[in-house]
Design a protein around this motif. Structure first.
Motif, PDB file in Angstrom:
ATOM      1  N   GLN A   1       2.974   6.363  -5.291  1.00  0.00           N
ATOM      2  CA  GLN A   1       3.109   6.347  -6.747  1.00  0.00           C
ATOM      3  C   GLN A   1       2.822   7.745  -7.327  1.00  0.00           C
ATOM      4  OE1 GLN A   1       3.747   4.658  -9.569  1.00  0.00           O
ATOM      5  NE2 GLN A   1       2.771   6.243 -10.811  1.00  0.00           N
ATOM      6  N   GLY A   2       3.762   8.184  -8.179  1.00  0.00           N
ATOM      7  CA  GLY A   2       3.541   9.433  -8.893  1.00  0.00           C
ATOM      8  C   GLY A   2       3.845  10.688  -8.097  1.00  0.00           C
ATOM      9  N   ILE A   3       4.225  10.541  -6.836  1.00  0.00           N
ATOM     10  CA  ILE A   3       4.538  11.740  -6.045  1.00  0.00           C
ATOM     11  C   ILE A   3       5.969  12.178  -6.360  1.00  0.00           C
ATOM     12  CG2 ILE A   3       4.961  12.578  -3.689  1.00  0.00           C
ATOM     13  CD1 ILE A   3       2.568  10.919  -2.805  1.00  0.00           C
TER      14      ILE A   3
ATOM     15  N   VAL B   1       3.797   1.727  -1.289  1.00  0.00           N
ATOM     16  CA  VAL B   1       4.313   1.970  -2.636  1.00  0.00           C
ATOM     17  C   VAL B   1       3.194   2.507  -3.533  1.00  0.00           C
ATOM     18  CG1 VAL B   1       5.141   0.797  -4.719  1.00  0.00           C
ATOM     19  CG2 VAL B   1       6.220   0.338  -2.526  1.00  0.00           C
ATOM     20  N   PHE B   2       2.003   1.936  -3.386  1.00  0.00           N
ATOM     21  CA  PHE B   2       0.865   2.409  -4.173  1.00  0.00           C
ATOM     22  C   PHE B   2       0.563   3.868  -3.854  1.00  0.00           C
ATOM     23  CE2 PHE B   2      -3.728   3.181  -4.330  1.00  0.00           C
ATOM     24  CZ  PHE B   2      -3.973   2.951  -5.674  1.00  0.00           C
ATOM     25  N   ALA B   3       0.529   4.192  -2.557  1.00  0.00           N
ATOM     26  CA  ALA B   3       0.138   5.537  -2.144  1.00  0.00           C
ATOM     27  C   ALA B   3       1.145   6.590  -2.587  1.00  0.00           C
ATOM     28  CB  ALA B   3      -0.042   5.583  -0.633  1.00  0.00           C
TER      29      ALA B   3
ATOM     30  N   PHE C   1       0.831  -1.198   0.000  1.00  0.00           N
ATOM     31  CA  PHE C   1       0.000   0.000   0.000  1.00  0.00           C
ATOM     32  C   PHE C   1       0.869   1.252   0.000  1.00  0.00           C
ATOM     33  CE2 PHE C   1      -2.187   3.469   2.172  1.00  0.00           C
ATOM     34  CZ  PHE C   1      -3.212   3.663   1.263  1.00  0.00           C
TER      35      PHE C   1
END
Lengths: 218, 385
Positions: free
Chosen positions: A64-66, A60-62, A58
């Motif tokens: 993502q893109g930051i 890594v998912f959260a 989670f």
């Protein structure tokens, strides 16, 4: 006869639909909880300080893109917008925190500014720090605090080491921690004996999954 | 005069029964909602007691899938260092898919209701299950591939994209349900009408030996071929039935057409373009919404530089999901066949009951779509606390 047929057909169909759909979502997020109960000098409880560490998937998912200056690492400032989203959306879920003072439910206010997210690049996990102030500080002989998601989408469990601390509590207060019971082979066996719609009152699974803190200040 | 009153009263009884069946089904849907949504996060009342994970077999499934799911991250990390771990990853994905499909979402309920309402064959049920599960995998890969891999979008952006997809998917479910309700409701009323016509009652209610069914088949498919397929098959059925109800020149024909409707669709019907188009809408409605588990796995795989492993895992997961959904779809086909068997023994009124069940199934689809769309029922909460 026709009536009976109608009922048979309707019951069969309803049963089918229920049997096929009445399953729950399993957890998709795992959170390791460390909490502090904060006391005022007069012995009243004023709030709860949480530190929640999310599982790596989670986290890594959260993240993502930051945008970050250093690849694979995030500073508190870079994570500030995410922390805000998290805290705001947690409101919808009562912060997954449920407390009772002397058997009566107590209410929390929204977390004041000062919450933040930390990223641990080694384990690639996020930790969310926030404080939940009580709406009205209480003096409680018996205080219980539970952290759980009733929909079980988020699986909360206390940290192995020092899961709960009392901050500034009167010296005679005693803390006890109930951990969610592991799904043991015996419990699984017990569960499998039950019909899907049956709930054995002596087997309060929900409570056993819950993380319960009890503080007694006699 | 007295005959008319009797007929009227019977009609009222039947409509009352239909309403009762629909109410029962709605109630069942409500129960089921309570069973897995627990009030839902969208402002609906939430009970104070923690929701215990369902016990029994479901409890076991529940524990298993959580167990499998937790292994994804470590296996993906392992696959990065050692390619052979990818095989374990695929095995895990398959098992996870099988178990995970037992949870909410993945359209089991919608597909089952659709099969019952539409009188689908087993083959079509299986095809529907596989096609929707694979579409689901494809959408997950597309969302993460486009948003995360290409555009480097944030989790929040992906969440919003999934939200839009959800709205489209749930609306489509409602549209399918409404269309079925329209078609099946009219068929039900037409049949009711037929059964209550004194002349027709004699023909339809008198039990007829089964050899008439063959006649019905032939007659039926014949009429069908002549029909405009663009109207959809149910429409075709319906007009056909209604035409008979109005003219009923021939008692045998009346009966034949009624039996013809009740039986499984003929092969040529399935092969017809309208037949597959009809199924496609269900596949898209159900398969559009990607599963959050797959999205998490894909994003995690992407972060490890192993996007391909995530894609492979997602598709294998989809195959596992499809197997479970297909099994449930098969049960639906079987249940319908069993009900049909009971209905066949009761001649005209049995048919009416079948039509009633179809109407009920259409209502269940609408209810599902509506509950999902209004957020009252959470099919699977999108990740993003």
């Amino acid at each position: 006869m026709i009536h009976r047929f109608f009922f048979c057909a309707a019951a069969a169909f309803a049963g089918l639909v229920i049997a096929t759909a009445a399953a729950q979502a399993h957890p998709h997020i795992w959170v390791t909880v460390k909490s502090e109960l904060v006391y005022a000098p007069d012995g009243t409880v004023t709030g709860v300080r949480h530190a929640w560490t999310f599982d790596d998937m989670f986290s890594v998912f959260a993240t993502q893109g930051i945008e970050s200056k250093k690849k694979g690492e995030f500073t508190r400032e870079e994570l500030a917008p995410l922390a805000e989203v998290n805290v705001t959306s947690l409101k919808e879920y009562d912060f997954f925190t449920y407390a009772k003072a002397n058997g009566k439910k107590i209410e929390f206010d929204e977390p004041p500014a000062g919450y933040y997210l930390d990223f641990n690049p080694k384990d690639t996990v996020l930790t969310l720090y926030f404080t939940l102030p009580l709406k009205t500080p209480v003096k409680a002989k018996d205080l219980t605090l539970e952290v759980y998601d009733r929909e079980f989408f988020v699986d909360f469990s206390f940290a192995e080491k020092d899961p709960v601390k009392l901050v500034g509590a009167p010296a005679h207060c005693k803390l006890s921690i109930g951990r969610p019971q592991e799904m043991s082979a015996a419990l699984t066996q017990q569960l499998s004996q039950l019909a899907a719609d049956q709930r054995d009152p002596s087997l309060t699974i929900g409570a056993e999954y819950a993380n319960k803190i009890a503080v007694k200040c006699p | 005069m007295s005959v008319n009153i009797a007929v009227e009263r019977r009609r009222v009884v039947h409509i009352a029964l239909l309403v009762a069946v629909i109410a029962g089904l709605l109630f069942a849907t409500g129960l089921l909602d309570g069973a897995f949504a627990q009030g839902g996060p969208f402002g609906a009342p939430r009970t104070q007691a923690p929701a215990p994970p369902v016990g029994g077999v479901l409890g076991w499934i529940f524990t298993k899938q959580a167990e499998f799911y937790r292994q994804f991250s470590s296996l993906l990390r392992a696959a990065k260092a050692d390619g052979s771990a990818a095989w374990s990853l695929l095995g895990l994905s398959f098992l996870y898919g099988i178990f995970h499909a037992a949870g909410p979402g993945h359209g089991k309920a919608v597909i089952s209701s659709y099969i019952i309402a539409n009188n689908e064959t087993w083959t079509r049920g299986v095809v529907l299950s596989f096609a929707s599960a694979l579409l689901q995998a494809l959408v997950a890969v597309a969302v993460v591939g486009l948003a995360a891999a290409l555009l480097n979008a944030t989790a929040a952006t992906m969440g919003r994209a999934v939200n839009v997809i959800e709205i489209v998917s749930y609306s489509l479910i409602i549209v399918i349900g409404v269309r079925l309700l329209w078609v099946k409701g009219r068929a039900f009323l037409a049949l009711l009408h037929t059964l209550h016509r004194p002349a027709a009652v004699g023909a339809a209610v008198t039990p007829r030996p089964h050899d008439h069914a063959h006649h019905g088949h032939a007659h039926h498919s014949h009429a069908h071929n002549g029909h405009d397929h663009s109207h959809g098959h149910d429409y075709g059925h319906h007009h056909h039935g209604e035409g008979h109800a109005h003219h009923h020149h021939h008692a045998d024909d009346e009966d034949a057409s009624a039996w013809g409707h009740a039986h499984a669709p003929e092969p040529e019907e399935l092969a017809g373009p309208g037949g597959w188009k009809r199924g496609l809408s269900a596949i898209v409605a159900v398969g559009l919404r990607p599963c959050s588990g797959a999205i998490l796995v894909l994003v995690f795989a992407l972060a490890q530089g192993l996007f391909w492993a995530g894609v492979a895992s997602t598709f294998v997961m989809g195959i596992g999901t499809a197997i479970t959904v297909a099994v449930i779809a098969s049960i639906a086909v079987g249940a319908r066949a069993w009900a049909q068997h009971l209905a066949d023994a009761r001649s005209g009124y049995g048919m009416l009951a079948m039509r009633g069940v179809e109407v009920g199934a259409a209502v269940v689809i609408i209810a599902f779509g509506a509950l999902l769309l209004t957020g009252y029922m959470v099919s699977e909460r999108m990740v993003g606390i």
